[in-house]
Design a protein around this motif. Sequence first.
Motif, short mmCIF file in Angstrom:
data_model
loop_
_atom_site.label_atom_id
_atom_site.label_comp_id
_atom_site.label_asym_id
_atom_site.label_seq_id
_atom_site.Cartn_x
_atom_site.Cartn_y
_atom_site.Cartn_z
N GLU A 1 4.10 20.34 1.64
CA GLU A 1 3.18 20.17 0.50
C GLU A 1 2.61 18.76 0.61
O GLU A 1 3.23 17.88 1.22
CB GLU A 1 3.89 20.37 -0.85
N PHE B 1 -4.61 34.85 4.13
CA PHE B 1 -3.95 34.67 2.84
C PHE B 1 -2.61 33.97 2.98
O PHE B 1 -2.34 32.98 2.30
CB PHE B 1 -3.76 36.01 2.12
N ARG B 2 -1.75 34.50 3.86
CA ARG B 2 -0.43 33.87 4.04
C ARG B 2 -0.30 33.45 5.50
O ARG B 2 -0.17 34.28 6.39
CB ARG B 2 0.71 34.83 3.66
N ALA C 1 1.89 16.87 -2.02
CA ALA C 1 2.28 16.13 -3.21
C ALA C 1 3.12 14.89 -2.92
O ALA C 1 2.93 13.84 -3.53
CB ALA C 1 3.05 17.06 -4.14
N THR D 1 -2.80 22.72 -8.20
CA THR D 1 -2.79 22.88 -6.74
C THR D 1 -3.60 24.11 -6.34
O THR D 1 -3.61 25.11 -7.06
CB THR D 1 -1.34 22.95 -6.21
N ARG E 1 3.99 25.60 6.69
CA ARG E 1 5.17 26.34 6.21
C ARG E 1 5.53 27.42 7.21
O ARG E 1 4.65 28.21 7.60
CB ARG E 1 4.89 26.98 4.84
N TYR F 1 11.22 22.06 -8.81
CA TYR F 1 10.80 20.84 -9.52
C TYR F 1 10.08 21.13 -10.84
O TYR F 1 9.69 20.21 -11.53
CB TYR F 1 9.88 20.01 -8.61
#
Length: 442
Positions: free
Chosen positions: A146, A188-189, A148, A304, A178, A245
């Motif tokens: 990510e 998409f994935r 972030a 996000t 990932r 989180y």
Amino acid sequence: MAEEGLMEKIVSLCKRRGFVFQGSEIYGGLAGTWDYGHLGVALKKNIENLWWRFFVESRDDMYGLDSAILMNPKVWEASGHVQGFADPLVECSKCKHRFRADHLEDTTKCPECGGKLSEPRQFNMMFKTSVGSVDGSDTAVYLRPENAQGMFVNFKNIIDSYHPKLPFGIAQIGKTFRNEIAPRDFIFRVREFDLMEFEYFIEEKNWEERFEYWRGQMQEWFKKLGFGPEDIKEIEIPDGERAHYSKRTVDFHFNYPHKFDEIGGLAYRTDFDLNNHIAHSGTDLSYLDPNTNERTVPHVLEPTFGLGRHLLAVIVKAYTEDELGGEKRVYLKFPPHLAPVKAAIFPLLKNKPELVEKAREVYQNLKKEIPQIVWDDNGNIGKRYRRQDEIGTPWCVTVDFDTLGEKPELKDTVTLRDRDSGEQKRVQVSELSALLKSGITV
Ligand code: GAP
């Protein structure tokens, strides 16, 4: 309900017209990787530039960042990703295919061959690699899962450089990786994708009010892409299903051909990340309130957005089949501000030098004002229209004999054809730039 076979048609159009290709195709591909061609890149840039303008440049409280993909591995221990960023994996004892257990209805039987599936085990999705050092000892590092954490570890730098007052945000667009167990549904994935996200630092007491504010801004963003209420659903993620989180998450789902599925999300990450980085790094990441002179650790809201999923959604929304002039056609009804090509300029005939010369002049002058225009003189006019329709070009401009003054009253005019209606009208060459710009502006 999305039309059956729509995804296959879109995959085929994306390849045929050069939007998206299978990654490493000549070697049989690599699952979960895709390459963007010229038009795909242009569309992607149009979406990300619009995002950056909307969420960053049009505001006074947002700071941009472009942090490194490789980070000190302690970052991922502090963030909880080493321990907690995992999906439940099951493997078929017969065909050896792997699946995400939470994507299956029956977690005992293989959906491909009927073989027995293993017990689920937690599979960490971070890609591991190593950085070498002169003494030969390698250090294990991760490709970021990510963006972030780049914002959290730069929190102090932003405070020290720009002295922002709460609330403020740090935004970033960039690659994320990932190791998905089962990449699927075209782009998409996937295993490598672009993420557009920001961390918005707030006082804890305001979190609910600001959560609603950002939820509203996200709704506005989806309207800017041309999505209506039939395209987007908001899903409140219940306790026990949120990321480690998050204290509250609302996901935004788009009506993709396979189903309504996540395009973006809004999470309340509390002070989880900053506090963990304070504990692990020993650095003071608090904020000094200039009014009260008190130090606090800010709380965080995080909108996000997956860029590839946006591009797919924009294409799905635009994909149209109809009949025009008695002929079937396929076209992409992009909103003009997102279209990768805004206009195509043609000479009526390519073997008439006087037409080509005039059309080139119109093209070159217009390209200085609107860079996303193209020259097209391939095939006859009908074929050019079909081709431009299929890549979603909103307007075609034809230079013909009247432009040259065959009918004196039409000298220095061109035909302007509208993609959606197929209607043509004559406009002055001198008006073209303003006319197109007014159609493109949002
Ligand atoms: N920093 C928060 C975060 O990463 P996330 O829900 O895990 O949150 C954010 O991912 C967005 O990234 C999702 O809303 C989705 O649009 C996109 N995304 C997640 N996994 C993806 C994948 N494997 N392929 C493409 N896009 C993905």
